[in-house]
Design a protein around this motif. Structure first.
Motif, PDB file in Angstrom:
ATOM      1  N   UNK A  25       0.833  -1.206   0.000  1.00 53.49           N
ATOM      2  CA  UNK A  25       0.000   0.000   0.000  1.00 53.49           C
ATOM      3  C   UNK A  25       0.868   1.257   0.000  1.00 53.49           C
ATOM      4  N   UNK A  26       1.886   1.289   0.852  1.00 53.84           N
ATOM      5  CA  UNK A  26       2.757   2.460   0.929  1.00 53.84           C
ATOM      6  C   UNK A  26       3.526   2.662  -0.375  1.00 53.84           C
ATOM      7  N   UNK A  27       4.076   1.579  -0.909  1.00 55.48           N
ATOM      8  CA  UNK A  27       4.816   1.698  -2.171  1.00 55.48           C
ATOM      9  C   UNK A  27       3.909   2.159  -3.310  1.00 55.48           C
ATOM     10  N   UNK A  28       2.704   1.619  -3.368  1.00 55.39           N
ATOM     11  CA  UNK A  28       1.764   2.019  -4.419  1.00 55.39           C
ATOM     12  C   UNK A  28       1.369   3.482  -4.269  1.00 55.39           C
ATOM     13  N   UNK A  29       1.180   3.928  -3.028  1.00 55.93           N
ATOM     14  CA  UNK A  29       0.826   5.326  -2.792  1.00 55.93           C
ATOM     15  C   UNK A  29       1.959   6.252  -3.209  1.00 55.93           C
ATOM     16  N   UNK A  35       3.462  10.100  -9.843  1.00 57.52           N
ATOM     17  CA  UNK A  35       2.722  10.243 -11.106  1.00 57.52           C
ATOM     18  C   UNK A  35       1.668  11.342 -10.994  1.00 57.52           C
ATOM     19  N   UNK A  36       0.917  11.320  -9.894  1.00 62.59           N
ATOM     20  CA  UNK A  36      -0.165  12.290  -9.714  1.00 62.59           C
ATOM     21  C   UNK A  36       0.324  13.717  -9.624  1.00 62.59           C
ATOM     22  N   UNK A  37       1.433  13.935  -8.921  1.00 61.37           N
ATOM     23  CA  UNK A  37       1.984  15.293  -8.807  1.00 61.37           C
ATOM     24  C   UNK A  37       2.500  15.766 -10.165  1.00 61.37           C
ATOM     25  N   UNK A  38       3.160  14.883 -10.902  1.00 58.34           N
ATOM     26  CA  UNK A  38       3.646  15.260 -12.235  1.00 58.34           C
ATOM     27  C   UNK A  38       2.482  15.628 -13.158  1.00 58.34           C
ATOM     28  N   UNK A  39       1.407  14.845 -13.092  1.00 59.74           N
ATOM     29  CA  UNK A  39       0.229  15.163 -13.901  1.00 59.74           C
ATOM     30  C   UNK A  39      -0.355  16.509 -13.463  1.00 59.74           C
ATOM     31  N   UNK A  40      -0.474  16.704 -12.152  1.00 62.29           N
ATOM     32  CA  UNK A  40      -1.023  17.955 -11.636  1.00 62.29           C
ATOM     33  C   UNK A  40      -0.210  19.158 -12.056  1.00 62.29           C
ATOM     34  N   UNK A  95      -4.854  12.076  -5.344  1.00 63.31           N
ATOM     35  CA  UNK A  95      -3.579  12.792  -5.380  1.00 63.31           C
ATOM     36  C   UNK A  95      -3.551  13.785  -6.530  1.00 63.31           C
ATOM     37  N   UNK A  96      -3.960  13.357  -7.711  1.00 60.04           N
ATOM     38  CA  UNK A  96      -3.970  14.248  -8.876  1.00 60.04           C
ATOM     39  C   UNK A  96      -4.909  15.426  -8.636  1.00 60.04           C
ATOM     40  N   UNK A  97      -6.109  15.141  -8.174  1.00 67.59           N
ATOM     41  CA  UNK A  97      -7.098  16.197  -7.942  1.00 67.59           C
ATOM     42  C   UNK A  97      -6.610  17.188  -6.888  1.00 67.59           C
ATOM     43  N   UNK A  98      -6.066  16.686  -5.804  1.00 62.73           N
ATOM     44  CA  UNK A  98      -5.604  17.588  -4.744  1.00 62.73           C
ATOM     45  C   UNK A  98      -4.381  18.391  -5.167  1.00 62.73           C
ATOM     46  N   UNK A  99      -3.524  17.799  -6.009  1.00 65.31           N
ATOM     47  CA  UNK A  99      -2.380  18.546  -6.528  1.00 65.31           C
ATOM     48  C   UNK A  99      -2.860  19.717  -7.387  1.00 65.31           C
ATOM     49  N   UNK A 132       3.410  25.336  -0.886  1.00 64.24           N
ATOM     50  CA  UNK A 132       2.103  25.804  -0.432  1.00 64.24           C
ATOM     51  C   UNK A 132       1.007  24.784  -0.743  1.00 64.24           C
ATOM     52  N   UNK A 133       1.200  24.000  -1.791  1.00 60.20           N
ATOM     53  CA  UNK A 133       0.211  22.971  -2.157  1.00 60.20           C
ATOM     54  C   UNK A 133       0.413  21.674  -1.382  1.00 60.20           C
ATOM     55  N   UNK A 134       1.528  21.557  -0.657  1.00 57.31           N
ATOM     56  CA  UNK A 134       1.846  20.313   0.038  1.00 57.31           C
ATOM     57  C   UNK A 134       0.740  19.824   0.977  1.00 57.31           C
ATOM     58  N   UNK A 135       0.081  20.682   1.769  1.00 59.53           N
ATOM     59  CA  UNK A 135      -1.000  20.158   2.623  1.00 59.53           C
ATOM     60  C   UNK A 135      -2.096  19.460   1.827  1.00 59.53           C
ATOM     61  N   UNK A 136      -2.456  20.019   0.666  1.00 59.25           N
ATOM     62  CA  UNK A 136      -3.485  19.391  -0.162  1.00 59.25           C
ATOM     63  C   UNK A 136      -2.973  18.081  -0.752  1.00 59.25           C
ATOM     64  N   UNK A 137      -1.717  18.063  -1.197  1.00 63.18           N
ATOM     65  CA  UNK A 137      -1.142  16.837  -1.761  1.00 63.18           C
ATOM     66  C   UNK A 137      -1.087  15.738  -0.700  1.00 63.18           C
ATOM     67  N   UNK A 138      -0.649  16.105   0.497  1.00 61.16           N
ATOM     68  CA  UNK A 138      -0.562  15.130   1.585  1.00 61.16           C
ATOM     69  C   UNK A 138      -1.944  14.592   1.945  1.00 61.16           C
ATOM     70  N   UNK A 139      -2.946  15.455   1.925  1.00 57.32           N
ATOM     71  CA  UNK A 139      -4.316  15.003   2.205  1.00 57.32           C
ATOM     72  C   UNK A 139      -4.770  14.006   1.142  1.00 57.32           C
ATOM     73  N   UNK A 140      -4.410  14.252  -0.113  1.00 52.94           N
ATOM     74  CA  UNK A 140      -4.738  13.307  -1.171  1.00 52.94           C
ATOM     75  C   UNK A 140      -4.048  11.970  -0.968  1.00 52.94           C
ATOM     76  N   UNK A 141      -2.795  12.009  -0.551  1.00 52.42           N
ATOM     77  CA  UNK A 141      -2.069  10.769  -0.278  1.00 52.42           C
ATOM     78  C   UNK A 141      -2.708  10.005   0.884  1.00 52.42           C
ATOM     79  N   UNK A 142      -3.166  10.737   1.892  1.00 53.10           N
ATOM     80  CA  UNK A 142      -3.809  10.086   3.040  1.00 53.10           C
ATOM     81  C   UNK A 142      -5.095   9.385   2.614  1.00 53.10           C
TER      82      UNK A 142
END
Length: 215
Positions: A25-29, A35-40, A95-99, A132-142
């Motif tokens: 799960x951790x590795x997949x996340x 990938x999601x951050x790069x797309x974002x 992750x993509x959406x939150x990024x 500044x976007x890190x809190x949103x990205x981290x929430x997406x990862x969670x």
């Protein structure tokens, strides 16, 4: 034999399965986060690109887990590989959406000020916007992590690692000795691991997000 005795008697096997479950799960996340951050980053300035990326990631979530694994198994075989691919695909949307939301929500005045002091476009992105976007990205990862904890159970269908094998084995042996204990041990193990990972995310947020941004 009660559940506690069952767990104690098979602790070595259950602890290994729990470790493999968390690991996949951790590795997949983490893969999905890259990938999601790069797309974002690639699409957040384009409303059309953002809508397309979000729609495509959303479409993946409409595919049932069994169906997706059924499509992957003929190509990649059984085991960890189709499991990880499926988990990564399912983790992309939050992750993509939150990024995209996090980067689009950065105050233009902040980026203009960064450019005004001579920062390059890359520096503005990496040192200002992504921070500044890190809190949103981290929430997406969670969100992705918690979602994958449950989906990874289904991965036992593809002979993937983790506690899903305990749940499936217990359910297929319903009515036989210790079948219920086996299914419960796997299910409760997933719940406990999900709660532990939630605590890990809380600590990561506390140590990586400045108090000003949290507030």
């Amino acid at each position: 034999m009660n559940l506690l005795d069952y767990v104690a008697d098979r602790w070595d096997r259950l602890s290994l399965q729990a470790w493999l479950h968390v690991s996949e799960v951790v590795q997949s996340t983490l893969i999905a986060a890259v990938i999601g951050v790069l797309i974002g980053v690639a699409v957040y300035r384009s409303p059309i690109g953002s809508a397309v990326a979000t729609a495509l990631a959303s479409t993946i979530l409409t595919i049932p887990s069994f169906a997706l694994l059924g499509l992957l198994i003929p190509v990649f075989g059984l085991g960890a590989l189709p499991t990880v691919i499926a988990l990564v695909l399912y983790a992309l949307l939050p992750i993509t959406r939150n990024t995209i939301v996090g980067l689009a929500g950065v105050d233009p005045a902040v980026t203009d000020a960064a450019k005004g002091i001579g920062m390059s476009r890359t520096a503005v992105l990496t040192r200002v916007e992504l921070r500044l976007a890190w809190p949103a990205i981290l929430a997406g990862m969670r969100v992705s992590t918690q979602m994958l904890m449950g989906i990874a159970v289904i991965a036992a269908y593809a002979k993937g690692p983790g506690l899903g094998s305990e749940v499936f084995s217990g359910l297929t042996r319903a009515g036989s000795a210790n079948a219920t204990n086996q299914a419960l041990a796997g299910t409760l193990g997933v719940v406990i691991l999900a709660l532990l990972l939630e605590g890990v995310y809380f600590l990561i947020a506390r140590f990586t997000i400045s108090r000003g941004i949290r507030g």
